[in-house]
Scaffold this active site. Structure first.
Site, PDB file in Angstrom:
ATOM      1  N   GLU B  44      -5.104   6.927   3.513  1.00  0.00           N
ATOM      2  CA  GLU B  44      -5.905   5.681   3.045  1.00  0.00           C
ATOM      3  C   GLU B  44      -6.781   5.008   4.058  1.00  0.00           C
ATOM      4  O   GLU B  44      -6.156   4.439   4.904  1.00  0.00           O
ATOM      5  CB  GLU B  44      -4.690   4.839   2.535  1.00  0.00           C
ATOM      6  CG  GLU B  44      -4.915   3.992   1.377  1.00  0.00           C
ATOM      7  CD  GLU B  44      -3.441   3.007   1.053  1.00  0.00           C
ATOM      8  OE1 GLU B  44      -3.866   1.917   1.460  1.00  0.00           O
ATOM      9  OE2 GLU B  44      -2.530   3.684   0.692  1.00  0.00           O
ATOM     10  N   ASP B  55      -3.160  -8.709   2.026  1.00  0.00           N
ATOM     11  CA  ASP B  55      -2.832  -8.154   3.304  1.00  0.00           C
ATOM     12  C   ASP B  55      -2.184  -9.103   4.482  1.00  0.00           C
ATOM     13  O   ASP B  55      -2.807 -10.466   4.271  1.00  0.00           O
ATOM     14  CB  ASP B  55      -3.924  -7.365   4.224  1.00  0.00           C
ATOM     15  CG  ASP B  55      -4.348  -6.119   3.434  1.00  0.00           C
ATOM     16  OD1 ASP B  55      -3.543  -5.261   3.376  1.00  0.00           O
ATOM     17  OD2 ASP B  55      -5.543  -6.016   3.243  1.00  0.00           O
ATOM     18  N   TYR B 167       0.933   3.453  -7.185  1.00  0.00           N
ATOM     19  CA  TYR B 167       1.198   2.669  -6.016  1.00  0.00           C
ATOM     20  C   TYR B 167       2.519   1.645  -6.397  1.00  0.00           C
ATOM     21  O   TYR B 167       2.131   0.771  -6.914  1.00  0.00           O
ATOM     22  CB  TYR B 167       0.168   1.952  -5.432  1.00  0.00           C
ATOM     23  CG  TYR B 167       0.344   1.466  -3.860  1.00  0.00           C
ATOM     24  CD1 TYR B 167       1.264   0.525  -3.450  1.00  0.00           C
ATOM     25  CD2 TYR B 167      -0.976   1.912  -3.263  1.00  0.00           C
ATOM     26  CE1 TYR B 167       0.988   0.563  -2.048  1.00  0.00           C
ATOM     27  CE2 TYR B 167      -0.893   1.332  -1.605  1.00  0.00           C
ATOM     28  CZ  TYR B 167       0.194   0.700  -1.278  1.00  0.00           C
ATOM     29  OH  TYR B 167       0.155   0.257  -0.048  1.00  0.00           O
TER      30      TYR B 167
END
Lengths: 393, 258
Positions: B44, B55, B167
């Site tokens: 990725e 993040d 995911y």
């Protein structure tokens, strides 16, 4: 909350560009808001807070000396007289109460100038819910007293050291906190930005400003104003006063921060004029007008007024500007500073530097504005005294 | 070009994340090779965005380093074209960079540079229509997320449209190395029933955690921040970075196979 036909869209602006983990919370907030909005107990409690705690309605004041200076009839909507010194509490108290009705244990918020942080701390203390506020360290230095005010009211202030250490980064950090604590926490967003339902929710809570102003001007002048001028960063005070006038024949001016000029460096804009100069993009969960570089990286923004220092703008304002219903314009730091001094001297009212941008447009647009004008004084200038003094030296 | 689905063919997959351009533009190729030698099944590649809200501090810092080095979408695709074809690649980035480049152009650039998956953490299904449709047309997978907060009807809707792999977000919160693996992760893996491979990420940082998610029924484990930390620690010594990345990847892979 209407206008938002398809998942909170205003034309093609708005929407919900957030991590999947937050989606259920946004649905929950929308459902909660639609439910309690109709709940007489909630409404009664909110009205009591607005009148007895926030001090509403605020006056619509005929500024005679300012009027003489510009050869027009100028009224000031005195949001500087709201408890805490800015319009921010209108939204904060509504959301804090909503969070409590929805059973949340904790409120988080971001703040730029500190005004929304203070409003959040006040609202959270008064409804009895824990609050934590994220604030960029650059802003913390600029607004030390506001940090202390928040702490006095039992709010925990988290310094944000990432990125440009201002509002945009504080929002990023608050969103990260929310992602991690979404089940127990309400994110009290301070402006008409972010994912649906925030732009509509905050607009509805702030439109009390426009509803009052409309009734007040009709009572005093027996007619609607020709123009309304409000400063615009994220846009909560401007949409708040504009909204009840959208269907009327009233010119609505959204004044952005022109900073030190409408230019950009590679990574920063010298201004915060996203409506006037920005392009379409996605920031903090909404499709709107933003300041970005050739690749779509978000630019740092600048303004002498920390509350306007933001690289985006509410999606509904982007839409209203595009349809021509509102008129975006901008004034630079020095023009706002001159207006700050002018109102203090002429009227004995020290405006926030943010509101001084709206006032500065009186001069910039001289001749263009018709006779009856309302300027929204979104906040008082006490918070800015230190930075203005430093600039003076 | 290998397709991301090949990472899961007859095996469980180790998926590793690095941010392109971190710590230097020309280090990425060497780090990718180290990941491949260590046994990664899918890479990725982060395309850095200025405001990465999903993040945590580790990847955020990597993003800032890469941006400072001048990484941008043009360079990113140029770089991706040069990478070895031993494993499939997916790009992970935020929606504004895709929107700004133009969705069709972004997807075409992926296709032409050997990237067969697109992962966008700030794009829920409500807003993803155009990217999904365009990706399908180009034979690129637009990867869907499911989080611990995602409810059943929504899970069904997301799995129905899914492609490549799904995911699964292991926990509430942002990316970043964590020590524990919560019960909520195990229950999420069980709740999501689909023939499409399920890979678990966010907070997976040790071989033991990799083993645990695989034993709990996941088809892949995604490790990002723990690798990025190695890169951050040795940023002035790329050779050392590569050695450590390779060694660490090999240990993670043992978690998959063992």
């Amino acid at each position: 909350m209407n206008d938002s036909s398809e998942r909170g869209k205003f034309g093609r602006y708005g929407g919900q560009f957030v991590p999947e983990v937050l989606m259920p919370a946004l649905y929950e907030l929308e459902t909660g808001y639609l439910k309690y909005r109709e709940d007489p107990n909630f409404q009664r409690e909110l009205d009591t807070y607005l009148s007895d705690f926030a001090g509403r309605p605020t006056p619509l004041y005929h500024a005679k000396r300012l009027s003489r200076e510009y050869g027009a009839t100028i009224y000031l909507k005195r949001e500087d007289l709201v408890h805490g010194g800015a319009h921010k509490l209108n939204n904060a108290i509504g959301q804090a109460l909503l969070a409590k009705y929805m059973g949340k244990e904790r409120i988080i918020a971001e703040t730029g100038a500190g005004q929304h942080g203070i409003a959040t701390a006040m609202a959270a203390a008064s409804v009895g819910i824990a609050s934590e506020v994220y604030m960029g360290v650059t802003d913390m230095k600029r607004q030390q007293m506001n940090v202390y005010r928040m702490e006095l009211m039992g709010c925990k202030v988290h310094p944000v050291t990432s990125g440009s250490q201002t509002l945009k980064d504080a929002i990023n950090e608050a969103m990260r906190d929310w992602v991690a604590n979404v089940e127990t926490t309400h994110y009290l967003l301070g402006s008409v930005v972010g994912p649906h339902p925030y732009p509509s929710l905050v607009r509805d809570l702030q439109s009390v400003v426009g509803r009052e102003a409309r009734a007040q001007i009709l009572e005093k002048e027996k007619r609607l104003p020709d123009s309304i001028i409000a400063c615009t960063g994220g846009g909560s005070n401007s949409i708040g006063i504009f909204y009840p006038f959208l269907k009327d024949d009233v010119k609505l001016y959204a004044i952005e921060a022109g900073g030190s000029g409408l230019r950009n460096t590679k990574t920063a804009a010298l201004h915060s004029a996203s409506l006037s100069t920005g392009s379409e993009g996605i920031l903090h969960g909404a499709r709107t007008k933003i300041l970005q570089d050739e690749y779509g990286q978000i630019l740092e923004s600048h303004s002498i007024a920390p509350g306007l220092d933001y690289a985006g703008v509410g999606p509904e304002l982007a839409y209203l500007a595009e349809t021509g219903r509102i008129i975006p314009a901008n004034v630079q730091d020095d023009e706002a500073l001159a207006a700050f001094h002018e109102l203090s001297r002429l009227e004995g009212i020290i405006p926030a530097l943010e509101s001084a941008h709206a006032l500065a447009y009186l001069k910039k647009a001289e001749g263009e504005l018709e006779d009856l004008i309302i300027v929204n004084i979104s906040g008082r200038g006490d918070k800015d005294l230190k930075s203005v003094m430093e600039l003076q030296r | 070009m290998k397709d991301v689905s090949e990472a899961f063919t007859d095996k469980k997959a180790l998926i590793t994340y690095i941010c392109a351009g971190d710590p230097k533009i020309d280090a990425t190729e060497a780090i990718v090779e180290a990941l491949i030698r260590g046994g990664t099944d899918l890479i990725e590649l982060g395309l850095p965005f200025s405001d990465p809200i999903a993040d945590g501090p580790t990847i955020q810092a990597a993003t800032q380093r890469a941006l400072k080095e001048g990484m941008n979408p043009d360079l990113f695709f140029k770089l991706a074209k040069k990478l070895p074809g031993d494993v499939p690649y997916a790009v992970m980035t935020y929606y504004n960079l895709i929107f700004h480049r133009g969705i069709e152009r972004f997807v075409r650039d992926c296709k032409e540079s050997g990237i067969s998956g697109i992962i966008v953490p700030d794009l829920p299904p409500e807003e993803a229509g155009e990217l999904h449709e365009t990706s399908m047309r180009y034979g690129v997978h637009s990867i869907h997320f499911i989080a611990p907060t995602t409810r059943r009807e929504r899970i069904e809707r997301i799995t129905r449209d899914a492609s490549g792999f799904i995911y699964l977000v292991a926990r509430l919160g942002v990316t970043g190395a964590r020590e524990d693996l919560k019960e909520e992760t195990r229950s999420l893996i069980e709740r999501v029933k689909t023939p499409i491979p399920k890979a678990v990420g966010f907070g997976i940082s040790t071989p033991a955690q990799v083993r645990e998610v695989i034993r709990s029924g996941a088809d892949g484990a995604i490790v990002g921040s723990a690798i990025v930390e190695i890169i951050a620690k040795n940023k002035d010594n790329i050779r050392r970075t590569c050695e450590e990345v390779e060694r660490f990847t090999r240990r993670l892979k043992e978690g998959i196979t063992g």
